[in-house]
Motif scaffolding. Structure first.
Motif, PDB file in Angstrom:
ATOM      1  N   GLU A  66       0.664  -1.141   0.482  1.00 36.02           N
ATOM      2  CA  GLU A  66      -0.086  -0.026   0.070  1.00 36.02           C
ATOM      3  C   GLU A  66       0.946   1.508   0.081  1.00 36.02           C
ATOM      4  OE1 GLU A  66      -3.414  -0.001  -0.447  1.00 36.02           O
ATOM      5  OE2 GLU A  66      -3.411  -1.841  -0.226  1.00 36.02           O
ATOM      6  N   LEU A  67       1.554   1.116   0.997  1.00 33.37           N
ATOM      7  CA  LEU A  67       2.553   2.511   0.713  1.00 33.37           C
ATOM      8  C   LEU A  67       4.106   2.452   0.977  1.00 33.37           C
ATOM      9  CD1 LEU A  67       1.395   3.512   4.141  1.00 33.37           C
ATOM     10  CD2 LEU A  67       0.921   4.534   2.157  1.00 33.37           C
ATOM     11  N   GLY A  68       4.664   1.800  -0.697  1.00 30.36           N
ATOM     12  CA  GLY A  68       5.963   1.409  -0.895  1.00 30.36           C
ATOM     13  C   GLY A  68       6.954   1.051   0.242  1.00 30.36           C
ATOM     14  N   PHE A  69       7.079   0.620   1.591  1.00 27.29           N
ATOM     15  CA  PHE A  69       7.657   0.158   2.508  1.00 27.29           C
ATOM     16  C   PHE A  69       7.530  -1.305   2.910  1.00 27.29           C
ATOM     17  CE2 PHE A  69       6.270   4.640   4.030  1.00 27.29           C
ATOM     18  CZ  PHE A  69       7.575   5.123   4.680  1.00 27.29           C
ATOM     19  N   CYS A  70       8.844  -1.913   1.017  1.00 25.13           N
ATOM     20  CA  CYS A  70       9.345  -1.979   1.599  1.00 25.13           C
ATOM     21  C   CYS A  70      10.783  -3.678   2.117  1.00 25.13           C
ATOM     22  CB  CYS A  70       9.556  -3.276  -0.076  1.00 25.13           C
ATOM     23  SG  CYS A  70       7.933  -3.157  -0.926  1.00 25.13           S
ATOM     24  N   LEU A  71      10.472  -3.850   3.302  1.00 29.69           N
ATOM     25  CA  LEU A  71      11.683  -4.122   3.633  1.00 29.69           C
ATOM     26  C   LEU A  71      12.862  -5.282   3.586  1.00 29.69           C
ATOM     27  CD1 LEU A  71      10.375  -3.087   7.681  1.00 29.69           C
ATOM     28  CD2 LEU A  71      11.419  -1.379   5.727  1.00 29.69           C
ATOM     29  N   ALA A  72      14.210  -4.947   3.565  1.00 24.51           N
ATOM     30  CA  ALA A  72      14.536  -5.944   3.409  1.00 24.51           C
ATOM     31  C   ALA A  72      14.643  -7.492   4.897  1.00 24.51           C
ATOM     32  CB  ALA A  72      16.295  -5.651   3.531  1.00 24.51           C
ATOM     33  N   PRO A  73      14.536  -8.180   3.383  1.00 21.43           N
ATOM     34  CA  PRO A  73      14.336  -9.759   4.560  1.00 21.43           C
ATOM     35  C   PRO A  73      15.086  -9.258   5.895  1.00 21.43           C
ATOM     36  CG  PRO A  73      15.622  -9.979   2.135  1.00 21.43           C
ATOM     37  CD  PRO A  73      15.795  -8.391   2.408  1.00 21.43           C
ATOM     38  N   GLY A  74      16.471  -8.988   6.372  1.00 27.73           N
ATOM     39  CA  GLY A  74      17.206  -9.151   7.560  1.00 27.73           C
ATOM     40  C   GLY A  74      16.614  -8.109   8.436  1.00 27.73           C
ATOM     41  N   ASP A  75      15.345  -7.342   7.813  1.00 25.80           N
ATOM     42  CA  ASP A  75      15.084  -6.152   8.985  1.00 25.80           C
ATOM     43  C   ASP A  75      13.376  -6.117   9.041  1.00 25.80           C
ATOM     44  OD1 ASP A  75      16.863  -3.681   9.024  1.00 25.80           O
ATOM     45  OD2 ASP A  75      15.713  -3.216   6.591  1.00 25.80           O
ATOM     46  N   ILE A  76      12.556  -7.400   8.195  1.00 23.95           N
ATOM     47  CA  ILE A  76      11.147  -7.965   8.496  1.00 23.95           C
ATOM     48  C   ILE A  76      11.715  -9.458   9.164  1.00 23.95           C
ATOM     49  CG2 ILE A  76      10.066  -9.631   7.160  1.00 23.95           C
ATOM     50  CD1 ILE A  76      10.440  -7.979   4.620  1.00 23.95           C
ATOM     51  N   ARG A  77      12.915 -10.121   9.545  1.00 16.67           N
ATOM     52  CA  ARG A  77      13.082 -10.660   9.909  1.00 16.67           C
ATOM     53  C   ARG A  77      13.397 -10.757  11.820  1.00 16.67           C
ATOM     54  NH1 ARG A  77      17.375 -11.958   8.365  1.00 16.67           N
ATOM     55  NH2 ARG A  77      17.028 -13.071   7.149  1.00 16.67           N
ATOM     56  N   ARG A  78      13.941  -9.093  11.802  1.00 15.53           N
ATOM     57  CA  ARG A  78      14.557  -8.551  12.988  1.00 15.53           C
ATOM     58  C   ARG A  78      13.265  -8.165  13.117  1.00 15.53           C
ATOM     59  NH1 ARG A  78      14.446  -3.604  14.129  1.00 15.53           N
ATOM     60  NH2 ARG A  78      15.445  -2.578  12.123  1.00 15.53           N
ATOM     61  N   LEU A  79      12.048  -7.517  13.077  1.00 11.53           N
ATOM     62  CA  LEU A  79      10.879  -7.092  13.459  1.00 11.53           C
ATOM     63  C   LEU A  79       9.940  -8.113  13.413  1.00 11.53           C
ATOM     64  CD1 LEU A  79      10.120  -4.044  11.295  1.00 11.53           C
ATOM     65  CD2 LEU A  79      10.606  -3.451  13.471  1.00 11.53           C
ATOM     66  N   CYS A  80       9.873  -9.231  13.155  1.00 13.66           N
ATOM     67  CA  CYS A  80       8.940 -10.067  13.286  1.00 13.66           C
ATOM     68  C   CYS A  80       9.777 -11.331  14.470  1.00 13.66           C
ATOM     69  CB  CYS A  80       9.195 -10.851  11.492  1.00 13.66           C
ATOM     70  SG  CYS A  80       8.276 -11.158  10.719  1.00 13.66           S
ATOM     71  N   GLU A  81      10.698 -11.443  15.102  1.00 13.85           N
ATOM     72  CA  GLU A  81      11.387 -11.161  16.245  1.00 13.85           C
ATOM     73  C   GLU A  81      10.942 -10.719  17.452  1.00 13.85           C
ATOM     74  OE1 GLU A  81      15.697 -12.482  14.737  1.00 13.85           O
ATOM     75  OE2 GLU A  81      14.936 -14.162  13.585  1.00 13.85           O
ATOM     76  N   SER A  82      11.592  -9.781  17.127  1.00 11.97           N
ATOM     77  CA  SER A  82      11.458  -9.197  18.248  1.00 11.97           C
ATOM     78  C   SER A  82      10.327  -7.183  17.775  1.00 11.97           C
ATOM     79  CB  SER A  82      12.774  -8.430  18.444  1.00 11.97           C
ATOM     80  OG  SER A  82      12.573  -7.660  20.156  1.00 11.97           O
ATOM     81  N   PRO A  83       9.290  -7.392  17.515  1.00 13.62           N
ATOM     82  CA  PRO A  83       8.470  -5.968  17.402  1.00 13.62           C
ATOM     83  C   PRO A  83       8.638  -5.445  18.586  1.00 13.62           C
ATOM     84  CG  PRO A  83       6.946  -8.007  17.873  1.00 13.62           C
ATOM     85  CD  PRO A  83       8.473  -8.866  18.110  1.00 13.62           C
ATOM     86  N   PRO A  84       8.544  -3.936  18.478  1.00 13.55           N
ATOM     87  CA  PRO A  84       8.391  -3.024  19.077  1.00 13.55           C
ATOM     88  C   PRO A  84       6.764  -3.206  19.742  1.00 13.55           C
ATOM     89  CG  PRO A  84       8.696  -2.081  17.180  1.00 13.55           C
ATOM     90  CD  PRO A  84       8.874  -3.714  16.772  1.00 13.55           C
ATOM     91  N   GLY A  85       6.851  -2.553  20.816  1.00 16.78           N
ATOM     92  CA  GLY A  85       5.091  -2.982  21.570  1.00 16.78           C
ATOM     93  C   GLY A  85       4.426  -1.843  21.270  1.00 16.78           C
ATOM     94  N   ASP A  86       5.125  -0.891  20.903  1.00 18.33           N
ATOM     95  CA  ASP A  86       3.507   0.392  21.118  1.00 18.33           C
ATOM     96  C   ASP A  86       3.896   0.493  19.168  1.00 18.33           C
ATOM     97  OD1 ASP A  86       5.123   2.674  20.419  1.00 18.33           O
ATOM     98  OD2 ASP A  86       5.530   1.379  22.706  1.00 18.33           O
ATOM     99  N   VAL A  87       2.802   1.606  18.423  1.00 22.61           N
ATOM    100  CA  VAL A  87       2.308   1.656  17.644  1.00 22.61           C
ATOM    101  C   VAL A  87       3.636   3.039  17.332  1.00 22.61           C
ATOM    102  CG1 VAL A  87       0.463   3.281  16.282  1.00 22.61           C
ATOM    103  CG2 VAL A  87      -0.155   1.326  17.880  1.00 22.61           C
ATOM    104  N   ASP A  88       3.820   3.172  18.218  1.00 20.13           N
ATOM    105  CA  ASP A  88       4.731   4.771  17.488  1.00 20.13           C
ATOM    106  C   ASP A  88       6.404   4.019  17.988  1.00 20.13           C
ATOM    107  OD1 ASP A  88       3.403   6.854  17.798  1.00 20.13           O
ATOM    108  OD2 ASP A  88       2.590   7.035  19.607  1.00 20.13           O
ATOM    109  N   SER A  89       6.152   3.069  17.975  1.00 21.42           N
ATOM    110  CA  SER A  89       7.657   2.563  18.670  1.00 21.42           C
ATOM    111  C   SER A  89       8.275   1.657  16.882  1.00 21.42           C
ATOM    112  CB  SER A  89       8.160   1.807  19.431  1.00 21.42           C
ATOM    113  OG  SER A  89       8.236   2.623  20.773  1.00 21.42           O
TER     114      SER A  89
END
Length: 101
Positions: free
Chosen positions: A35-58
Motif C-alpha cells: 500500500e505505501l511502498g515500504f518494502c523492507l529488506a529480509p533482515g529487517d523483516i526478520r528482526r521485526l518479526c523476532e522482536s517487534p516493538p510493542g507500541d504503535v509509535d515505536s
C-alpha cells in the motif's frame, strides 16, 4: 509471551503464540509494502518479526529506521504508516481478548 522494553514496560504481552505474532507482523509489513511502498529488506523483516516493538509509535519508528528515513521530516507519510500499524495492532489486541477454544 511477554517481552520487556528497555524502560521496563511490558510490551506485546497480548500474543499467546510466537507463530501468530510472526504472521501478524508479516501481514502488517506486507500491507506497508503493497500500500505505501515500504518494502523492507529480509533482515529487517526478520528482526521485526523476532522482536517487534510493542507500541504503535515505536513500530512506526522502526519501519522508518529500516527504510533509512529515521528523521521526522516525512510527517504525512509517517501518519499514513502509523495508521496502518495502528489498525493491525488494534486487531492483535482484539484477537487476544477473544476466548480460546
Amino acid at each position: 509471551m511477554a517481552s520487556q522494553s528497555g524502560t521496563g514496560a511490558a510490551t506485546l504481552t497480548f500474543m499467546g503464540y510466537r507463530d501468530e505474532l510472526d504472521s501478524d507482523v508479516r501481514r502488517l509489513l506486507n500491507e506497508l509494502c503493497i500500500e505505501l511502498g515500504f518494502c523492507l529488506a529480509p533482515g529487517d523483516i526478520r528482526r521485526l518479526c523476532e522482536s517487534p516493538p510493542g507500541d504503535v509509535d515505536s513500530f512506526t519508528g522502526a519501519v522508518f529506521e529500516a527504510e533509512g528515513m529515521g528523521d521526522m521530516s516525512y510527517t504525512d507519510l509517517r501518519r499514513q504508516v502509523r495508521h496502518v500499524v495502528d489498525q493491525h495492532m488494534s486487531r492483535w489486541l482484539e484477537a487476544d481478548d477473544e476466548p480460546t477454544r
